[in-house]
Scaffold this motif. Structure first.
Motif, PDB file in Angstrom:
ATOM      1  N   ILE A 238       0.842  -1.204   0.000  1.00 14.77           N
ATOM      2  CA  ILE A 238       0.000   0.000   0.000  1.00 14.77           C
ATOM      3  C   ILE A 238       0.872   1.247   0.000  1.00 14.77           C
ATOM      4  O   ILE A 238       0.660   2.172  -0.786  1.00 14.77           O
ATOM      5  N   ALA A 239       1.873   1.253   0.877  1.00 15.59           N
ATOM      6  CA  ALA A 239       2.767   2.412   0.977  1.00 15.59           C
ATOM      7  C   ALA A 239       3.464   2.671  -0.354  1.00 15.59           C
ATOM      8  O   ALA A 239       3.542   3.818  -0.811  1.00 15.59           O
ATOM      9  N   MET A 240       3.945   1.615  -0.980  1.00 10.77           N
ATOM     10  CA  MET A 240       4.640   1.779  -2.265  1.00 10.77           C
ATOM     11  C   MET A 240       3.699   2.319  -3.333  1.00 10.77           C
ATOM     12  O   MET A 240       4.050   3.241  -4.062  1.00 10.77           O
ATOM     13  N   LYS A 241       2.517   1.734  -3.427  1.00  7.06           N
ATOM     14  CA  LYS A 241       1.570   2.168  -4.456  1.00  7.06           C
ATOM     15  C   LYS A 241       1.120   3.609  -4.235  1.00  7.06           C
ATOM     16  O   LYS A 241       0.933   4.357  -5.191  1.00  7.06           O
ATOM     17  N   ALA A 242       0.970   4.013  -2.978  1.00 13.48           N
ATOM     18  CA  ALA A 242       0.518   5.365  -2.665  1.00 13.48           C
ATOM     19  C   ALA A 242       1.662   6.370  -2.656  1.00 13.48           C
ATOM     20  O   ALA A 242       1.427   7.579  -2.606  1.00 13.48           O
ATOM     21  N   GLY A 243       2.895   5.878  -2.687  1.00 12.00           N
ATOM     22  CA  GLY A 243       4.038   6.787  -2.675  1.00 12.00           C
ATOM     23  C   GLY A 243       4.312   7.394  -1.307  1.00 12.00           C
ATOM     24  O   GLY A 243       4.827   8.502  -1.196  1.00 12.00           O
TER      25      GLY A 243
ATOM     26  N   ALA B 288      -5.894  13.841   6.348  1.00 12.61           N
ATOM     27  CA  ALA B 288      -6.776  13.957   5.187  1.00 12.61           C
ATOM     28  C   ALA B 288      -5.965  13.789   3.900  1.00 12.61           C
ATOM     29  O   ALA B 288      -6.411  13.135   2.954  1.00 12.61           O
ATOM     30  N   GLU B 289      -4.782  14.367   3.873  1.00  4.58           N
ATOM     31  CA  GLU B 289      -3.923  14.243   2.689  1.00  4.58           C
ATOM     32  C   GLU B 289      -3.551  12.782   2.435  1.00  4.58           C
ATOM     33  O   GLU B 289      -3.551  12.327   1.289  1.00  4.58           O
ATOM     34  N   ASP B 290      -3.252  12.039   3.501  1.00  4.32           N
ATOM     35  CA  ASP B 290      -2.946  10.610   3.355  1.00  4.32           C
ATOM     36  C   ASP B 290      -4.150   9.866   2.770  1.00  4.32           C
ATOM     37  O   ASP B 290      -4.003   9.024   1.881  1.00  4.32           O
ATOM     38  N   ALA B 291      -5.332  10.184   3.285  1.00  3.00           N
ATOM     39  CA  ALA B 291      -6.547   9.516   2.826  1.00  3.00           C
ATOM     40  C   ALA B 291      -6.764   9.750   1.331  1.00  3.00           C
ATOM     41  O   ALA B 291      -7.056   8.817   0.577  1.00  3.00           O
ATOM     42  N   VAL B 292      -6.593  10.984   0.900  1.00  2.00           N
ATOM     43  CA  VAL B 292      -6.766  11.319  -0.521  1.00  2.00           C
ATOM     44  C   VAL B 292      -5.708  10.618  -1.361  1.00  2.00           C
ATOM     45  O   VAL B 292      -6.003  10.065  -2.423  1.00  2.00           O
TER      46      VAL B 292
ATOM     47  N   ILE C 100     -13.400  11.777  -1.819  1.00  2.00           N
ATOM     48  CA  ILE C 100     -14.440  12.182  -0.867  1.00  2.00           C
ATOM     49  C   ILE C 100     -14.823  10.994   0.014  1.00  2.00           C
ATOM     50  O   ILE C 100     -15.002  11.124   1.221  1.00  2.00           O
ATOM     51  N   GLU C 101     -14.922   9.828  -0.601  1.00  2.34           N
ATOM     52  CA  GLU C 101     -15.212   8.599   0.150  1.00  2.34           C
ATOM     53  C   GLU C 101     -14.133   8.381   1.218  1.00  2.34           C
ATOM     54  O   GLU C 101     -14.429   8.054   2.368  1.00  2.34           O
ATOM     55  N   ALA C 102     -12.880   8.602   0.838  1.00  6.18           N
ATOM     56  CA  ALA C 102     -11.766   8.429   1.775  1.00  6.18           C
ATOM     57  C   ALA C 102     -11.858   9.423   2.932  1.00  6.18           C
ATOM     58  O   ALA C 102     -11.606   9.063   4.087  1.00  6.18           O
ATOM     59  N   LEU C 103     -12.219  10.657   2.628  1.00  9.45           N
ATOM     60  CA  LEU C 103     -12.312  11.681   3.672  1.00  9.45           C
ATOM     61  C   LEU C 103     -13.437  11.384   4.659  1.00  9.45           C
ATOM     62  O   LEU C 103     -13.326  11.696   5.841  1.00  9.45           O
ATOM     63  N   VAL C 104     -14.503  10.765   4.180  1.00  9.50           N
ATOM     64  CA  VAL C 104     -15.583  10.364   5.081  1.00  9.50           C
ATOM     65  C   VAL C 104     -15.099   9.216   5.961  1.00  9.50           C
ATOM     66  O   VAL C 104     -15.264   9.240   7.185  1.00  9.50           O
TER      67      VAL C 104
ATOM     68  N   GLN D 220     -12.096   8.473   6.751  1.00  6.44           N
ATOM     69  CA  GLN D 220     -11.010   8.944   7.602  1.00  6.44           C
ATOM     70  C   GLN D 220     -11.527   9.844   8.727  1.00  6.44           C
ATOM     71  O   GLN D 220     -10.862  10.034   9.724  1.00  6.44           O
ATOM     72  N   GLY D 221     -12.724  10.392   8.558  1.00 10.60           N
ATOM     73  CA  GLY D 221     -13.337  11.194   9.599  1.00 10.60           C
ATOM     74  C   GLY D 221     -13.198  12.698   9.405  1.00 10.60           C
ATOM     75  O   GLY D 221     -13.638  13.467  10.255  1.00 10.60           O
ATOM     76  N   THR D 222     -12.605  13.125   8.312  1.00 12.47           N
ATOM     77  CA  THR D 222     -12.469  14.552   8.052  1.00 12.47           C
ATOM     78  C   THR D 222     -13.809  15.166   7.671  1.00 12.47           C
ATOM     79  O   THR D 222     -14.124  16.282   8.068  1.00 12.47           O
ATOM     80  N   LEU D 223     -14.597  14.444   6.892  1.00  9.62           N
ATOM     81  CA  LEU D 223     -15.934  14.888   6.485  1.00  9.62           C
ATOM     82  C   LEU D 223     -16.966  13.916   7.026  1.00  9.62           C
ATOM     83  O   LEU D 223     -16.694  12.714   7.149  1.00  9.62           O
ATOM     84  N   THR D 224     -18.151  14.421   7.313  1.00 11.86           N
ATOM     85  CA  THR D 224     -19.258  13.549   7.711  1.00 11.86           C
ATOM     86  C   THR D 224     -20.122  13.282   6.477  1.00 11.86           C
ATOM     87  O   THR D 224     -20.124  14.085   5.530  1.00 11.86           O
TER      88      THR D 224
END
Length: 119
Positions: free
Chosen positions: A21-26, A43-47, A58-62, A64-68
């Motif tokens: 995961i880390a490699m693919k996400a950089g 939030a940046e990690d989630a995106v 947006i799905e990731a931010l929800v 991750q808890g940044t957005l409801t």
């Protein structure tokens, strides 16, 4: 115990290892591992992770808890599954009509030289 975001990451990565995961996400492996262990993804990690796996940020931010979900809903961003067939059909028709719009200069009469006729 994993939080919702970590469970979501495991789901979208189909159980890939943290290293994969880390490699693919950089994201540097040590940084990823620390954040995974402490549940400190930003939030940046989630995106970044969402984009790496072709998912909606947006799905990731929800997750991750940044957005409801309410914030996303109130912003007018809705998953496609929430639209009716009629709404989808109307939007498709609108887009087709928009792309088929003919510019004025193509629909006005021309003189014999290829110029627009003057009135």
């Amino acid at each position: 115990m994993k939080n919702s975001f970590e469970e979501w990451v495991q789901e979208i990565t189909e159980g890939a290892s943290n290293r994969e995961i880390a490699m693919k996400a950089g994201i540097p492996m040590t940084t990823f591992h620390r954040k995974w262990t402490k549940g400190e993804f930003t939030a940046e990690d989630a995106v970044t992770i969402a984009r790496a796996y072709g998912r909606n940020p947006i799905e990731a931010l929800v997750e991750q808890g940044t957005l409801t979900p309410d914030e996303v809903h109130n912003a007018g961003v809705h998953p496609i599954e929430e639209f009716t067939m009629l709404e989808l059909s109307r939007e498709m028709l609108r887009r087709v009509q928009q792309q088929a719009a003919v510019p004025d200069y193509l629909s006005e009469p021309m003189d014999g030289t290829g110029r627009k006729k003057s009135n």
